[in-house]
Scaffold this active site. Structure first.
Site, PDB file in Angstrom:
ATOM      1  N   GLN A   1     -17.750   5.122  10.192  1.00 49.62           N
ATOM      2  CA  GLN A   1     -18.118   6.575  10.173  1.00 49.62           C
ATOM      3  C   GLN A   1     -19.149   6.508   9.310  1.00 49.62           C
ATOM      4  OE1 GLN A   1     -15.045   9.532  10.008  1.00 49.62           O
ATOM      5  NE2 GLN A   1     -16.266   9.993  12.070  1.00 49.62           N
TER       6      GLN A   1
ATOM      7  N   LEU B   1     -20.433  13.040  -1.449  1.00 51.16           N
ATOM      8  CA  LEU B   1     -20.852  13.728  -0.308  1.00 51.16           C
ATOM      9  C   LEU B   1     -21.771  14.883  -0.995  1.00 51.16           C
ATOM     10  CD1 LEU B   1     -18.823  13.298   2.690  1.00 51.16           C
ATOM     11  CD2 LEU B   1     -20.777  11.924   1.938  1.00 51.16           C
TER      12      LEU B   1
ATOM     13  N   PHE C   1     -11.411  23.032  12.927  1.00 49.52           N
ATOM     14  CA  PHE C   1     -12.495  21.957  12.548  1.00 49.52           C
ATOM     15  C   PHE C   1     -13.285  21.487  13.615  1.00 49.52           C
ATOM     16  CE2 PHE C   1     -10.553  18.952   9.094  1.00 49.52           C
ATOM     17  CZ  PHE C   1     -10.501  19.874   8.265  1.00 49.52           C
TER      18      PHE C   1
ATOM     19  N   HIS D   1     -17.980   6.419   5.335  1.00 53.40           N
ATOM     20  CA  HIS D   1     -16.873   7.338   5.185  1.00 53.40           C
ATOM     21  C   HIS D   1     -15.484   6.646   5.552  1.00 53.40           C
ATOM     22  CE1 HIS D   1     -14.949  10.937   3.853  1.00 53.40           C
ATOM     23  NE2 HIS D   1     -14.725  11.162   5.039  1.00 53.40           N
TER      24      HIS D   1
ATOM     25  N   ARG E   1     -25.281  14.823  12.704  1.00 49.65           N
ATOM     26  CA  ARG E   1     -25.090  13.756  11.670  1.00 49.65           C
ATOM     27  C   ARG E   1     -25.684  12.690  12.084  1.00 49.65           C
ATOM     28  NH1 ARG E   1     -19.147  14.359   8.961  1.00 49.65           N
ATOM     29  NH2 ARG E   1     -19.150  16.296   8.210  1.00 49.65           N
TER      30      ARG E   1
ATOM     31  N   GLY F   1       0.841  -1.139   0.278  1.00 46.40           N
ATOM     32  CA  GLY F   1      -0.022   0.073  -0.007  1.00 46.40           C
ATOM     33  C   GLY F   1       0.767   1.253  -0.046  1.00 46.40           C
TER      34      GLY F   1
ATOM     35  N   GLU G   1      -5.409   3.358   7.956  1.00 48.02           N
ATOM     36  CA  GLU G   1      -6.802   3.095   8.220  1.00 48.02           C
ATOM     37  C   GLU G   1      -7.125   1.474   8.427  1.00 48.02           C
ATOM     38  OE1 GLU G   1      -9.374   5.014   5.213  1.00 48.02           O
ATOM     39  OE2 GLU G   1     -11.205   3.879   5.968  1.00 48.02           O
TER      40      GLU G   1
ATOM     41  N   HIS H   1     -21.661   9.485   6.918  1.00 46.06           N
ATOM     42  CA  HIS H   1     -22.495  10.756   6.753  1.00 46.06           C
ATOM     43  C   HIS H   1     -23.546  10.528   6.193  1.00 46.06           C
ATOM     44  CE1 HIS H   1     -22.795  14.840   4.734  1.00 46.06           C
ATOM     45  NE2 HIS H   1     -21.587  15.094   5.372  1.00 46.06           N
TER      46      HIS H   1
ATOM     47  N   GLY I   1      -0.267   4.542   0.052  1.00 43.65           N
ATOM     48  CA  GLY I   1      -0.876   5.740   0.537  1.00 43.65           C
ATOM     49  C   GLY I   1       0.051   6.573   1.549  1.00 43.65           C
ATOM     50  N   GLY I   2      -0.328   7.349   2.213  1.00 41.29           N
ATOM     51  CA  GLY I   2       0.412   8.225   3.243  1.00 41.29           C
ATOM     52  C   GLY I   2       1.065   7.418   4.159  1.00 41.29           C
TER      53      GLY I   2
ATOM     54  N   GLU J   1     -23.426  19.472   4.573  1.00 38.24           N
ATOM     55  CA  GLU J   1     -24.422  20.105   5.480  1.00 38.24           C
ATOM     56  C   GLU J   1     -24.813  21.337   5.052  1.00 38.24           C
ATOM     57  OE1 GLU J   1     -21.993  18.183   6.875  1.00 38.24           O
ATOM     58  OE2 GLU J   1     -22.997  17.037   8.784  1.00 38.24           O
TER      59      GLU J   1
ATOM     60  N   LEU K   1      -5.067  11.825   8.638  1.00 38.16           N
ATOM     61  CA  LEU K   1      -3.751  12.049   7.862  1.00 38.16           C
ATOM     62  C   LEU K   1      -2.501  12.196   9.021  1.00 38.16           C
ATOM     63  CD1 LEU K   1      -4.285  14.907   5.135  1.00 38.16           C
ATOM     64  CD2 LEU K   1      -3.934  12.523   4.857  1.00 38.16           C
TER      65      LEU K   1
ATOM     66  N   ARG L   1     -13.990   8.889  14.330  1.00 41.16           N
ATOM     67  CA  ARG L   1     -12.583   9.685  14.281  1.00 41.16           C
ATOM     68  C   ARG L   1     -13.072  11.111  14.000  1.00 41.16           C
ATOM     69  NH1 ARG L   1     -10.933  11.390   9.240  1.00 41.16           N
ATOM     70  NH2 ARG L   1     -12.680  11.166   8.317  1.00 41.16           N
TER      71      ARG L   1
END
Lengths: 85, 589
Positions: free
Chosen positions: B242, B254, B120, B356, B288, B14, B390, B244, B16-17, B257, B407, B401
């Site tokens: 999680q 998505l 946030f 999500h 939510r 993998g 993840e 949405h 990714g980050g 809101e 990240l 989360r």
């Protein structure tokens, strides 16, 4: 590479890091690619080499690419995505 | 048959980050590192994390403190997060972010040149006080910037990339001590290889594709989770997904809101504004989870629309008028036209609760070492296997989360795993050897698909799997329907063993990859279902109609599930090293 193998390769390259691009690019490949001119097919391949973030800005946020040669294929993809019945 | 073999100090699955941060840590210290990715690295799902990376740099507020960030994260997790891991993440965060800055990640700046930080949701000052601004960003392309920075650094550090290679399964060593390596298949040529390594790090991301509606890209099929389960390792907290409330039905994209803030509201198939019944005051602007469950209840009661075969409600905006929509919600209008083919000026947008993020995963310690639970219920470290990002459950997100923490999780624990592997290599971490039958065992499922003579299609089984998860294990969870859902999954799991791969070609056989991915989705779905039935309380993202309250006396613990359905529990870590533990309180915002 045979035509079906080429199509399969492009299908894999339509797998992106963003769902929006999976949908827009994958649908266009499936429904439109074979009907494109050779030049447009090449342009689509060239587009797949671009960065996800740029593709997202062009295809979802409708920003104009800095490379004008990409604009016609981007316009076709957007038109296909938004007018599909 | 002589299979090509490679040998590395460490192999990372993998790119990714998390995977690229781990690879970089190792490559920079001279280890021979392989990084396998089924797509080109910068096309990993990390690119979708556009919002930012949270840590207490103290730029927006000089008083800011990583302990406040820790408090927010513990509370956000609904107290299921491990406090030693959360402490490590929040405390190490600033150092790791400054490293990224020095690598060249183009963070947005304040006028004084320092890294800009934005507020946030869920961020507070002084342990639950006023709103904090703690999220660093590179404009609206933080994930992209992170991937690029790490990819360039890995190229420089001579990490060996296996791009467009797919990891099939782990190979056990002949003495049963641990992991000897991995079997991988080239997507381009169909060639299979055995990659031997002293350490294997899974960084395979999430598995949102188990649900009918998800924001996750097609690649998010839980490959690492599937491989670990087949290897005999358990998963942790897999009931925690999680959601949405409003993703576009049949697409997953998505709708924020903001629409409801501008006066949009949800309707059922009778045209009723149903949120008035569930939340008489806040109505469509309720939180939510309330909106998500209200939608799910409407669908359960048969008051949903059918949109392309998907049950949904609709978000009505047309009463706002064309001018307001064009002025205030132009982006939403574009999304609706592109992904639902409806123009909200005239027609409501079909929406549905949408998965999500996966909070659960492979249980690990703060070094990323995979953990299993033995017959006596004791933790055992799995020699040579690590998980980060993840796909791992370290666990910093617990039952829920916070935005901006994913990240941070990637880079903090990607780095931590790299550091630990490096130390283990210096201490002489062994290259374990595998027998031919061990190697053969890891190829079983490829052989099975390649030899399949007839049977059901991957598409049909996957669709049924996603519908079952959406309907019975989505935001509406109750014993009766989950029991029915688990029976459906058990049947599907059996049917999958006899499913058919019609395309047996070698070059870019994407159908074969999708078949192998479905094996993983099935494993993920199965353990998620078992865990959701097991947890008889509501906590964070796991919300049960039949057990509506959090029950700390009985359920303040991690649930562990093996792929044979056996379950166990692990305690939640309440022993941070440098601060007093945060005791569970009612979670109100």
């Amino acid at each position: 590479m045979s035509q079906s193998a080429q199509q399969a390769r492009l299908q894999w390259h339509c797998r992106r890091g963003m769902l929006e691009l999976d949908i827009i690019l994958g649908t266009f490949l499936k429904e439109q690619f074979t009907q494109l001119s050779g030049n447009d097919q090449n342009a689509f391949e060239q587009l797949l080499n671009c960065q996800d973030q740029d593709l997202f800005n062009w295809l979802v946020h409708k920003q104009i690419p800095t490379d004008p040669s990409l604009l016609p294929i981007i316009t076709q993809i957007i038109t296909h995505a938004t007018t599909k019945s | 048959m002589a299979m090509p073999t490679y040998t590395f100090d460490a192999i990372i699955v993998g790119a990714g980050g998390a995977g690229m941060r781990a690879a970089l840590q190792l490559a920079n210290t001279g280890s021979k590192v392989a990084l396998i990715s089924k797509v080109f690295p910068t096309r990993s799902h990390t690119v979708s994390a556009q919002g930012g990376i949270t840590c207490a740099l103290g730029n927006a507020d000089p008083e800011d403190d990583w302990r406040w960030h820790m408090y927010d994260t513990v509370k956000g997790s609904d107290y299921l997060g491990d406090q030693d891991s959360i402490e490590y993440m929040c405390k190490t965060g600033p150092e790791v972010v400054y490293e990224l800055e020095h690598m060249g990640l183009p963070f947005s700046r304040m006028d004084n040149g320092k890294i800009y930080q934005r507020p946030f949701g869920g961020q507070s000052k002084n342990f639950g006080g006023e709103q904090a601004a703690r999220t660093c960003a590179a404009a609206d392309r933080t994930g992209h910037a992170l991937l690029h920075t790490l990819y360039q650094q890995n190229l420089k550090a001579k990490t060996h990339f296996f791009n467009e290679w797919y990891a099939v399964d782990l190979v056990k060593d002949r003495q049963g001590k641990g992991v000897a390596g991995i079997i991988a298949i080239s997507i381009e040529t169909g060639e299979m290889v055995f990659i031997k390594s002293r350490a294997t790090i899974f960084a395979t991301g999430g598995a949102g594709r188990i649900f009918e509606s998800t924001t996750n890209a097609l690649i998010n099929t839980g490959d690492g989770v599937g491989m670990a389960l087949r290897y005999g390792l358990p998963m942790q907290d897999m009931e925690m997904w999680q959601f949405h409330p409003t993703g576009i039905a049949a697409a997953g994209v998505l709708v924020t809101e903001g629409c409801r803030g501008e006066g949009g509201y949800l309707i059922n198939k009778n045209g009723e504004r149903f949120m008035e019944r569930y939340a008489p005051h806040a109505k469509d602007l309720a939180s939510r989870d309330v909106v998500s469950r209200s939608i799910a209840l409407e669908l359960r009661e048969g008051r949903g629309f059918d949109f392309l075969g998907v049950q949904c409600v609709k978000l009505k905006l047309d009463h706002l008028g064309a001018d307001v929509i064009n002025l205030r919600l132009p982006g939403i209008r574009e999304l609706a036209m592109t992904f639902a083919h409806v123009d909200p000026i005239t027609s409501p947008i079909p929406v549905v609760p949408t998965c999500h993020y996966m909070m659960g995963g492979i249980p690990t310690n703060v070094h990323g070492q995979a953990i299993t639970v033995d017959a006596n219920g004791n933790d055992r470290i799995v020699e040579g296997l690590y998980a980060v990002g993840e796909c791992a459950c370290v666990s910093v997100h617990g039952a829920n989360r916070l935005g901006g923490n994913s990240l941070l999780d990637l880079v903090v624990f990607g780095r931590a795993a790299g550091i630990h592997v490096q130390q283990s290599l210096e201490e002489g971490l062994e290259l374990l050897s595998a027998s031919d039958s061990d190697v053969q065992a890891a190829m079983t499922r490829v052989d099975r698909w390649n030899a399949s003579p007839k049977g059901e299609s991957v598409f049909d089984i996957r669709t049924a799997l996603q519908k079952t998860m959406q309907n019975d294990f989505g935001v509406f969870r109750t014993e009766k329907f989950m029991r029915e859902g688990l029976q459906k999954l058990t049947d599907l799991r059996e049917r999958l063993k006899h499913a058919y791969l019609s395309d047996k070609s070698t070059v870019f056989n994407t159908a074969r990859i999708e078949a192998l991915e479905l094996d993983n989705l099935m494993e993920v779905a199965y353990v998620s279902a078992i865990a959701a039935l097991e947890r008889k309380e509501s906590r964070g993202a796991h919300s049960r109609e039949d057990f509506p309250n959090r029950d700390d006396a009985n359920w303040l613990k991690h649930i562990i599930v093996f792929n044979d359905g056996k379950t166990a529990v692990r305690p939640v870590n309440m022993k941070p090293l440098t601060v007093d533990p945060f005791q569970p309180k009612e979670r109100v915002y």
